[in-house]
Design an enzyme around this catalytic site. Structure first.
Site, PDB file in Angstrom:
ATOM      1  N   GLN A 112       7.067  20.763  23.845  1.00 26.57           N
ATOM      2  CA  GLN A 112       5.740  20.750  24.120  1.00 26.57           C
ATOM      3  C   GLN A 112       5.590  21.106  25.297  1.00 26.57           C
ATOM      4  O   GLN A 112       4.960  21.794  26.414  1.00 26.57           O
ATOM      5  CB  GLN A 112       4.030  20.930  23.539  1.00 26.57           C
ATOM      6  N   GLU A 114      -1.419  24.529  30.805  1.00 25.18           N
ATOM      7  CA  GLU A 114      -1.827  23.494  31.428  1.00 25.18           C
ATOM      8  C   GLU A 114      -1.321  23.651  32.912  1.00 25.18           C
ATOM      9  O   GLU A 114      -0.704  22.310  33.928  1.00 25.18           O
ATOM     10  CB  GLU A 114      -1.300  21.601  31.156  1.00 25.18           C
ATOM     11  N   LYS A 125      -7.209  10.481  24.379  1.00 20.80           N
ATOM     12  CA  LYS A 125      -7.620  11.162  23.697  1.00 20.80           C
ATOM     13  C   LYS A 125      -9.029  11.104  23.470  1.00 20.80           C
ATOM     14  O   LYS A 125      -9.146  11.059  22.640  1.00 20.80           O
ATOM     15  CB  LYS A 125      -7.142  12.432  23.564  1.00 20.80           C
ATOM     16  N   ARG A 177      -6.436  17.317  27.691  1.00 17.81           N
ATOM     17  CA  ARG A 177      -6.270  18.017  26.576  1.00 17.81           C
ATOM     18  C   ARG A 177      -5.819  19.314  26.999  1.00 17.81           C
ATOM     19  O   ARG A 177      -6.093  19.490  28.409  1.00 17.81           O
ATOM     20  CB  ARG A 177      -7.281  18.334  25.257  1.00 17.81           C
ATOM     21  N   LYS A 207      -2.112  11.184  31.542  1.00 16.77           N
ATOM     22  CA  LYS A 207      -1.331  12.220  31.465  1.00 16.77           C
ATOM     23  C   LYS A 207      -2.090  13.493  31.457  1.00 16.77           C
ATOM     24  O   LYS A 207      -3.642  12.982  31.226  1.00 16.77           O
ATOM     25  CB  LYS A 207      -0.235  12.594  30.060  1.00 16.77           C
TER      26      LYS A 207
HETATM   27  P1  PGA Z   1      -3.658  19.584  23.554  1.00 23.30           P
HETATM   28  O1  PGA Z   1      -1.452  18.794  23.976  1.00 23.30           O
HETATM   29  O2  PGA Z   1      -4.689  18.981  24.272  1.00 23.30           O
HETATM   30  O3  PGA Z   1      -3.117  21.012  22.860  1.00 23.30           O
HETATM   31  O4  PGA Z   1      -3.379  18.956  22.454  1.00 23.30           O
HETATM   32  C1  PGA Z   1      -2.148  17.870  24.664  1.00 23.30           C
HETATM   33  C2  PGA Z   1      -0.864  17.049  23.709  1.00 23.30           C
HETATM   34  O5  PGA Z   1       0.211  17.202  22.653  1.00 23.30           O
HETATM   35  O6  PGA Z   1      -0.351  15.896  24.374  1.00 23.30           O
HETATM   36 ZN    ZN Z   2       1.083  14.944  22.655  1.00 24.91          ZN
END
Ligand code: PGA
Ligand code: ZN
Length: 425
Positions: A160, A202, A334, A363, A385
């Site tokens: 990702q 992102e 998060k 996110r 992050k």
């Molecule tokens: P998400 O991805 O906010 O779409 O869940 C961010 C991550 O995986 O760190």
């Molecule tokens: Zn992640």
């Protein structure tokens, strides 16, 4: 004392509805909280309340906003905003579910952060200073995406996030300057090689690679092209987000034409870590693959930060269980995975008590809100992050770190390599 609570629908960085909460205190101080939204979510995280149906593709938040303006407003009015634990306990008890399913994590996280911001405003302090209570805290080391893939870019890569870190910079200002050079070089390189397809959710370059390893090669080339030394000045960090690859008991990596079992994906990631200057790997296996995560940590944990995101979902209990098994040496925090500020902080503290490193994270669906830049600094998390080095919902957070570093003046300490677990640093 909280005198009023107001919820409204606003819009996130993907143009989807989200929840904003506004808390007003007796003295006139106001605090806001804006809920972010993930795309690659863990099954064990707190869940948002969405309206369903046809309006806004089912993503409406009318019910979550109504929860803020109704039940939650009623329960929080009269409470002391300085007692974050107390306010969060009321929120958790009122919801009554294990995962915020009734009122919605989008409602609870917005409100919880609004209470926190109101309390800081009442003291006349920036949030990071309010949270640090006079203790010396570090400006966090950024982890910044260069290529976006997975669920954030039409699955153009299986991995990702391909990110960089600049742990030996003296200041966050310098770390961001180096990252800007690498980001620009990567875009130019991809354009030259016909691999550029725009930007991902992102802000990272949306790649058109033919293998995951090609992205690693391109990242090393970008670092060099920008005039830096891979593995000395600039390091690579990956978020495999392996939940998204997991189907029927195995890991499917279409770009590599591979179907891997748990041991094989760990082997593949371990090979990448040997051959490329990788300092950090997030979710190398899926959320319930404890054997795989333990294996990855045992094999790589002495030199690589092994982060649990979907694997730990900002949950102190899951951190405890993982630590007991030797799985992970770092936690991604998060706030909306937990649903309240206090629960997120407990996950961070549980990880710290195990000697793990901690990374506060945005996110993929974000807003202009910069609260996480303050949480990361004020809690002395060490790392932040936020996604890439483009799009204002990302840049707002990086720019806030510059302001925080300036506000610290001569006392400013950049976390740098001290942000990693002892063995890795
Ligand atoms: P998400 O991805 O906010 O779409 O869940 C961010 C991550 O995986 O760190
Ligand atoms: Zn992640």
């Amino acid at each position: 004392e909280i005198v009023s609570v107001k919820g409204r629908q606003i819009w996130d960085s993907r143009g989807r509805p989200t929840v904003e909460a506004e808390v007003t205190l007796a003295g006139g101080a106001i605090g806001r909280g804006l809920a972010p939204a993930g795309a690659s979510r863990g099954a064990h995280e707190a869940i948002d309340l969405r309206d369903g149906g046809h309006r806004f593709g089912g993503m409406g938040v009318d019910r979550a906003v109504a929860a803020v303006n109704g039940e939650l407003a009623k329960a929080l009015t009269g409470l002391d905003a300085a007692d974050q634990d107390g306010a969060d306990r009321v929120i958790v008890d009122l919801d009554g579910t294990a995962n915020k399913a009734r009122l919605g994590a989008n409602a609870t996280v917005a409100l919880s952060m609004a209470v926190l911001n109101a309390a800081a405003a009442a003291e006349g302090l920036p949030l990071w200073r309010y949270l640090s209570q006079g203790a010396r805290v570090r400006v966090p080391l950024p982890e910044i995406q260069i290529f976006g893939g997975g669920a954030h870019a039409g699955r153009r890569t299986d991995v990702q996030d391909f990110m960089v870190m600049v742990p030996h910079a003296d200041t966050v200002r310098k770390a961001l300057e180096v990252t800007a050079d690498v980001y620009r070089a990567a875009g130019a390189l991809m354009e030259e090689t016909g691999r550029l397809s725009g930007t991902a959710d992102e802000g990272g370059w949306w790649p058109n690679f033919s293998s995951n390893e090609e992205a690693l090669v391109a990242l090393v080339q970008s670092i060099e092209k920008a005039g830096y030394r891979p593995g000395e000045d600039v390091y690579i960090s990956l978020d495999v987000a392996a939940n998204e690859l997991f189907h029927e008991g195995g890991y499917r990596l279409p770009l590599d034409n591979a179907q891997l079992d748990s041991a094989a994906i760990v082997e593949r990631v371990a090979r990448w870590a040997r051959e490329y200057p990788i300092l950090s790997i997030e979710d190398p296996v899926s959320q319930d693959d404890m054997t795989g995560m333990t294996d990855a940590t045992r094999r790589l944990g002495d030199t690589v930060q092994i982060i649990g995101d979907d694997f730990l979902v900002t949950n102190a209990g899951r951190v405890e269980i993982a630590a007991a098994q030797g799985a992970c040496n770092a936690v991604l925090v998060k706030v909306n995975q937990a649903g309240t500020v206090s629960e997120a902080k407990r996950a961070l503290e549980a990880a710290r008590a195990k000697g793990w490193s901690t990374i506060v994270s945005a996110r993929s669906g974000e807003t202009e809100d910069v609260t996480i830049a303050h949480l990361s600094t004020g809690w002395d998390a060490g790392q932040l992050k936020v996604g890439s080095f483009a799009r204002s919902e990302r840049m707002a957070k990086w720019n806030e770190l510059l302001r925080i570093e300036d506000a610290m003046g001569a006392d400013a300490v950049f976390a740098g390599a001290s942000a990693f677990p002892a063995a890795v640093a």
